[in-house]
Write a protein that holds these residues in place. Structure first.
Motif, PDB file in Angstrom:
ATOM      1  N   PHE A 322       0.857  -1.184   0.000  1.00 55.81           N
ATOM      2  CA  PHE A 322       0.000   0.000   0.000  1.00 55.81           C
ATOM      3  C   PHE A 322       0.900   1.242   0.000  1.00 55.81           C
ATOM      4  O   PHE A 322       1.623   1.501   0.964  1.00 55.81           O
ATOM      5  CB  PHE A 322      -0.925  -0.020   1.215  1.00 55.81           C
ATOM      6  N   LEU A 323       0.847   1.988  -1.104  1.00 53.62           N
ATOM      7  CA  LEU A 323       1.738   3.145  -1.284  1.00 53.62           C
ATOM      8  C   LEU A 323       1.141   4.442  -0.759  1.00 53.62           C
ATOM      9  O   LEU A 323       1.867   5.383  -0.453  1.00 53.62           O
ATOM     10  CB  LEU A 323       2.086   3.305  -2.766  1.00 53.62           C
ATOM     11  N   GLY A 324      -0.176   4.538  -0.726  1.00 51.94           N
ATOM     12  CA  GLY A 324      -0.805   5.780  -0.305  1.00 51.94           C
ATOM     13  C   GLY A 324      -0.874   6.792  -1.438  1.00 51.94           C
ATOM     14  O   GLY A 324      -0.890   6.441  -2.625  1.00 51.94           O
ATOM     15  N   LEU A 325      -0.865   8.066  -1.099  1.00 51.83           N
ATOM     16  CA  LEU A 325      -1.005   9.146  -2.084  1.00 51.83           C
ATOM     17  C   LEU A 325       0.339   9.482  -2.717  1.00 51.83           C
ATOM     18  O   LEU A 325       1.315   9.759  -2.029  1.00 51.83           O
ATOM     19  CB  LEU A 325      -1.581  10.390  -1.396  1.00 51.83           C
ATOM     20  N   ASP A 326       0.371   9.453  -4.032  1.00 53.71           N
ATOM     21  CA  ASP A 326       1.552   9.877  -4.771  1.00 53.71           C
ATOM     22  C   ASP A 326       1.482  11.392  -4.935  1.00 53.71           C
ATOM     23  O   ASP A 326       0.595  11.912  -5.623  1.00 53.71           O
ATOM     24  CB  ASP A 326       1.589   9.190  -6.142  1.00 53.71           C
ATOM     25  N   MET A 327       2.405  12.111  -4.319  1.00 56.15           N
ATOM     26  CA  MET A 327       2.362  13.576  -4.311  1.00 56.15           C
ATOM     27  C   MET A 327       2.556  14.167  -5.704  1.00 56.15           C
ATOM     28  O   MET A 327       2.107  15.275  -5.984  1.00 56.15           O
ATOM     29  CB  MET A 327       3.423  14.123  -3.356  1.00 56.15           C
ATOM     30  N   LYS A 328       3.229  13.428  -6.594  1.00 56.03           N
ATOM     31  CA  LYS A 328       3.464  13.939  -7.941  1.00 56.03           C
ATOM     32  C   LYS A 328       2.220  13.832  -8.820  1.00 56.03           C
ATOM     33  O   LYS A 328       1.913  14.738  -9.588  1.00 56.03           O
ATOM     34  CB  LYS A 328       4.621  13.176  -8.597  1.00 56.03           C
ATOM     35  N   THR A 329       1.518  12.718  -8.712  1.00 52.39           N
ATOM     36  CA  THR A 329       0.367  12.491  -9.587  1.00 52.39           C
ATOM     37  C   THR A 329      -0.961  12.805  -8.911  1.00 52.39           C
ATOM     38  O   THR A 329      -1.971  12.976  -9.584  1.00 52.39           O
ATOM     39  CB  THR A 329       0.334  11.025 -10.056  1.00 52.39           C
ATOM     40  N   TYR A 332      -3.911   7.787  -5.562  1.00 53.43           N
ATOM     41  CA  TYR A 332      -3.627   6.745  -4.578  1.00 53.43           C
ATOM     42  C   TYR A 332      -3.231   5.472  -5.317  1.00 53.43           C
ATOM     43  O   TYR A 332      -3.835   5.136  -6.348  1.00 53.43           O
ATOM     44  CB  TYR A 332      -4.850   6.485  -3.702  1.00 53.43           C
ATOM     45  N   GLN A 333      -2.214   4.788  -4.790  1.00 54.09           N
ATOM     46  CA  GLN A 333      -1.689   3.633  -5.507  1.00 54.09           C
ATOM     47  C   GLN A 333      -1.395   2.449  -4.585  1.00 54.09           C
ATOM     48  O   GLN A 333      -1.088   2.624  -3.399  1.00 54.09           O
ATOM     49  CB  GLN A 333      -0.386   4.007  -6.242  1.00 54.09           C
ATOM     50  N   VAL A 334      -1.483   1.257  -5.175  1.00 48.28           N
ATOM     51  CA  VAL A 334      -0.937   0.052  -4.547  1.00 48.28           C
ATOM     52  C   VAL A 334       0.050  -0.543  -5.545  1.00 48.28           C
ATOM     53  O   VAL A 334      -0.084  -0.342  -6.764  1.00 48.28           O
ATOM     54  CB  VAL A 334      -2.026  -0.985  -4.209  1.00 48.28           C
ATOM     55  N   PRO A 350      -9.660   7.629  -4.047  1.00 43.45           N
ATOM     56  CA  PRO A 350      -9.517   7.664  -2.579  1.00 43.45           C
ATOM     57  C   PRO A 350     -10.423   6.657  -1.882  1.00 43.45           C
ATOM     58  O   PRO A 350     -10.000   6.003  -0.926  1.00 43.45           O
ATOM     59  CB  PRO A 350      -9.892   9.108  -2.237  1.00 43.45           C
ATOM     60  N   ARG A 351     -11.691   6.507  -2.355  1.00 44.69           N
ATOM     61  CA  ARG A 351     -12.621   5.560  -1.731  1.00 44.69           C
ATOM     62  C   ARG A 351     -12.134   4.118  -1.916  1.00 44.69           C
ATOM     63  O   ARG A 351     -12.151   3.310  -0.989  1.00 44.69           O
ATOM     64  CB  ARG A 351     -14.022   5.716  -2.318  1.00 44.69           C
ATOM     65  N   GLU A 352     -11.711   3.777  -3.147  1.00 45.80           N
ATOM     66  CA  GLU A 352     -11.232   2.413  -3.416  1.00 45.80           C
ATOM     67  C   GLU A 352     -10.025   2.077  -2.554  1.00 45.80           C
ATOM     68  O   GLU A 352      -9.940   0.990  -1.971  1.00 45.80           O
ATOM     69  CB  GLU A 352     -10.879   2.275  -4.901  1.00 45.80           C
ATOM     70  N   TYR A 353      -9.098   3.040  -2.470  1.00 43.18           N
ATOM     71  CA  TYR A 353      -7.885   2.797  -1.682  1.00 43.18           C
ATOM     72  C   TYR A 353      -8.224   2.635  -0.202  1.00 43.18           C
ATOM     73  O   TYR A 353      -7.716   1.721   0.464  1.00 43.18           O
ATOM     74  CB  TYR A 353      -6.894   3.955  -1.861  1.00 43.18           C
ATOM     75  N   ASP A 354      -9.081   3.514   0.313  1.00 41.15           N
ATOM     76  CA  ASP A 354      -9.438   3.451   1.739  1.00 41.15           C
ATOM     77  C   ASP A 354     -10.087   2.114   2.091  1.00 41.15           C
ATOM     78  O   ASP A 354      -9.725   1.488   3.095  1.00 41.15           O
ATOM     79  CB  ASP A 354     -10.387   4.598   2.089  1.00 41.15           C
ATOM     80  N   ILE A 355     -11.020   1.674   1.263  1.00 41.78           N
ATOM     81  CA  ILE A 355     -11.702   0.406   1.552  1.00 41.78           C
ATOM     82  C   ILE A 355     -10.732  -0.771   1.441  1.00 41.78           C
ATOM     83  O   ILE A 355     -10.728  -1.670   2.288  1.00 41.78           O
ATOM     84  CB  ILE A 355     -12.908   0.229   0.609  1.00 41.78           C
ATOM     85  N   TYR A 356      -9.884  -0.755   0.418  1.00 38.91           N
ATOM     86  CA  TYR A 356      -8.893  -1.829   0.236  1.00 38.91           C
ATOM     87  C   TYR A 356      -7.952  -1.889   1.449  1.00 38.91           C
ATOM     88  O   TYR A 356      -7.671  -2.968   1.994  1.00 38.91           O
ATOM     89  CB  TYR A 356      -8.107  -1.559  -1.041  1.00 38.91           C
ATOM     90  N   PHE A 357      -7.494  -0.731   1.870  1.00 38.87           N
ATOM     91  CA  PHE A 357      -6.558  -0.655   2.998  1.00 38.87           C
ATOM     92  C   PHE A 357      -7.235  -1.093   4.300  1.00 38.87           C
ATOM     93  O   PHE A 357      -6.661  -1.839   5.105  1.00 38.87           O
ATOM     94  CB  PHE A 357      -6.024   0.775   3.123  1.00 38.87           C
ATOM     95  N   GLN A 358      -8.487  -0.661   4.500  1.00 40.31           N
ATOM     96  CA  GLN A 358      -9.211  -1.040   5.703  1.00 40.31           C
ATOM     97  C   GLN A 358      -9.461  -2.547   5.752  1.00 40.31           C
ATOM     98  O   GLN A 358      -9.373  -3.173   6.815  1.00 40.31           O
ATOM     99  CB  GLN A 358     -10.548  -0.288   5.785  1.00 40.31           C
ATOM    100  N   ARG A 424       4.062   1.096   2.616  1.00 38.23           N
ATOM    101  CA  ARG A 424       5.263   1.885   2.340  1.00 38.23           C
ATOM    102  C   ARG A 424       5.210   3.190   3.123  1.00 38.23           C
ATOM    103  O   ARG A 424       4.247   3.957   3.018  1.00 38.23           O
ATOM    104  CB  ARG A 424       5.396   2.151   0.851  1.00 38.23           C
ATOM    105  N   VAL A 425       6.269   3.431   3.894  1.00 39.17           N
ATOM    106  CA  VAL A 425       6.326   4.592   4.782  1.00 39.17           C
ATOM    107  C   VAL A 425       7.561   5.421   4.463  1.00 39.17           C
ATOM    108  O   VAL A 425       8.668   4.873   4.297  1.00 39.17           O
ATOM    109  CB  VAL A 425       6.368   4.140   6.260  1.00 39.17           C
ATOM    110  N   CYS A 426       7.372   6.747   4.348  1.00 39.49           N
ATOM    111  CA  CYS A 426       8.507   7.640   4.091  1.00 39.49           C
ATOM    112  C   CYS A 426       9.421   7.695   5.307  1.00 39.49           C
ATOM    113  O   CYS A 426       8.965   7.767   6.449  1.00 39.49           O
ATOM    114  CB  CYS A 426       8.008   9.053   3.776  1.00 39.49           C
ATOM    115  N   THR A 427      10.725   7.702   5.070  1.00 38.23           N
ATOM    116  CA  THR A 427      11.696   7.773   6.165  1.00 38.23           C
ATOM    117  C   THR A 427      12.554   9.034   6.097  1.00 38.23           C
ATOM    118  O   THR A 427      13.513   9.173   6.839  1.00 38.23           O
ATOM    119  CB  THR A 427      12.614   6.533   6.137  1.00 38.23           C
ATOM    120  N   SER A 428      12.195   9.955   5.177  1.00 39.59           N
ATOM    121  CA  SER A 428      12.911  11.235   5.082  1.00 39.59           C
ATOM    122  C   SER A 428      11.893  12.357   4.926  1.00 39.59           C
ATOM    123  O   SER A 428      10.733  12.123   4.574  1.00 39.59           O
ATOM    124  CB  SER A 428      13.880  11.231   3.894  1.00 39.59           C
ATOM    125  N   ASN A 429      12.317  13.580   5.172  1.00 40.00           N
ATOM    126  CA  ASN A 429      11.415  14.729   5.128  1.00 40.00           C
ATOM    127  C   ASN A 429      10.776  14.931   3.761  1.00 40.00           C
ATOM    128  O   ASN A 429       9.632  15.367   3.650  1.00 40.00           O
ATOM    129  CB  ASN A 429      12.156  16.008   5.538  1.00 40.00           C
TER     130      ASN A 429
END
Length: 445
Positions: A322-329, A332-334, A350-358, A424-429
């Motif tokens: 689960f990648l979350g929101l792509d700031m460039k595009t 929401y992506q997996v 956003p709805r599809e991603y939220d339900i899939y993630f939940q 997937r979690v960001c580890t830098s600013n």
């Protein structure tokens, strides 16, 4: 009674009639009588060809206990319409007994109920009668009980025509054989294999555990939709389901179908109950004669199926991230990660991603073991669109059904093994660096 339920009844009636490979005049007469009693139309009989026996039984669980018992009695009458109940008919009756009649006898919420599962297979796969001990994580007490009573279990099941399979004992057989002999058999049965892969197959045969069998053969390779947290259970092969019966409109599909019965007391008690019911119904008794000479490589029934799957090159089942929101595009992506340099991404709303993630989170990290149906009144069409996107964007996805949410009772679940799901979690600013966290360790900030 709904049309879906009548179609399910039609499927079970048809399976029972065809179980002994002879369609008697008395069976047709009984079928017509049931069609009249339940108002089953010829169209519903036709539609029944498109569903599996497993699907039909699951549909009939919604009937009242009185209705289920009455239908069971009618099906038993069809089995005896020619005055003989063959083993295949008795196996179908076992499935109906445990999934429709025994299903509601215990009201304790902690009691795990029997259920039916199936997997797509070739016509000849898994075609013998057997019981397999199954677990998704090692249970020391159950394994000690099995080791203590193994010979007794083998003996009493053989007398009724079943082969009792306990993976550690099967592995003992391979370990006790001459190593070069086993490797020569592997090379003979799969002559295209390189020497290094033959060694891998041999090592897998000698190191296989019940948990490995569940995760890597039954669950991953065969796509059997057992619960990913299956407790100690008995898996019983009840036969092959053919969809459709007639192939004029397309190819015939074969599904091996199984009854999975969680062990709630002692395994001896459960086996005795199952065999007692089987013997009370079946008219033609058969026993299994197996040469138990040590050092011989068995290549039939369950042994053959297991060996064939171990020898076949393992398909690649990607990790789901689960990648979350792509700031460039702004999408929401997996991602489906096949290896380090091969990720295929699917863009979701956003709805599809939220339900899939939940669904993923609650399948593995909540008491509900899934996302409740009432979570969102638009959840069903959203999941339908989500599944279509996965199919369209990743057409070559191995075991695609395990990556798609499905309804299980009052919740939506993800069947994929938890070890293959990440966030997937960001580890830098500036999110230049990231880390893929196993979903079991993920904590929302």
């Amino acid at each position: 009674m709904t049309r879906e339920q009548k179609t399910a009844m039609a499927r079970i009636i048809s399976d029972m009639i065809k179980a002994d490979n002879i369609i008697e005049e008395s069976e047709i007469r009984d079928m017509k009588k049931l069609m009249s009693e339940y108002s089953i139309t010829h169209q519903e009989m036709s539609d029944a060809r498109k569903i599996r026996f497993t699907d039909a039984v699951n549909t009939l669980k919604k009937l009242s206990m009185k209705e289920r018992k009455s239908f069971f009695d009618h099906i038993y009458s069809i089995a005896l319409s020619d005055n003989v109940c063959v083993p295949r008919e008795a196996l179908l009756l076992i499935a109906l007994q445990y999934c429709l009649i025994e299903y509601d006898k215990k009201t304790d919420k902690s009691f795990l109920k029997p259920y039916l599962i199936s997997c797509p297979t070739g016509e000849a796969s898994f075609n013998d009668q057997y019981m397999v001990y199954l677990e998704s994580s090692y249970d020391e007490e159950r394994n000690a009980e099995l080791m203590k009573h193994f010979r007794l279990l083998v003996t009493i099941t053989r007398l009724c025509g079943f082969n009792f399979i306990y993976i550690p004992k099967m592995v003992e057989e391979f370990r006790g054989m001459n190593e070069q002999y086993v490797k020569d058999v592997i090379s003979y049965m799969a002559p295209n294999l390189e020497e290094s892969f033959i060694q891998q197959v041999y090592a897998r045969l000698c190191d296989l555990t019940t948990v490995d069998f569940f995760q890597n053969v039954l669950y991953e390779r065969l796509q059997v939709k057992a619960l990913h947290n299956t407790p100690p259970s008995l898996l019983i092969n009840i036969g092959t389901s053919v969809v459709p019966y007639c192939s004029a409109g397309g190819s015939v599909q074969y599904y091996s179908e199984f009854l999975c019965v969680p062990i709630s007391s002692s395994i001896l008690t459960l086996v005795d109950d199952i065999l007692g019911f089987y013997q009370s119904k079946v008219s033609i008794r058969q026993s299994i004669t197996i040469n138990d000479s040590k050092g011989q490589f068995k290549y039939f029934g369950f042994y053959k199926a297991l060996f064939d799957f171990l020898v076949a090159p393992p398909p690649i089942a990607p990790d789901l991230i689960f990648l979350g929101l792509d700031m460039k595009t702004g999408r929401y992506q997996v991602a489906f990660k096949f290896d380090k340099d091969n990720e295929k991404k699917v863009c979701l709303t956003p709805r599809e991603y939220d339900i899939y993630f939940q669904i993923a989170l609650r399948s593995y990290k909540s008491r509900t073991k899934g996302l409740p149906v009432a979570y969102d009144k638009y959840i069903k069409p959203t999941i339908s669109k989500l599944k279509s996107k996965i199919s369209d964007d990743i057409p070559d996805l191995t075991y695609s059904d395990q990556y798609k949410p499905e309804r299980n009772g009052n919740v939506y679940v993800l069947r994929l093994d938890k070890s293959k799901v990440f966030v997937r979690v960001c580890t830098s600013n500036y999110c230049c660096e990231y880390e893929d966290i196993p979903i079991m360790k993920y904590e929302k900030k």
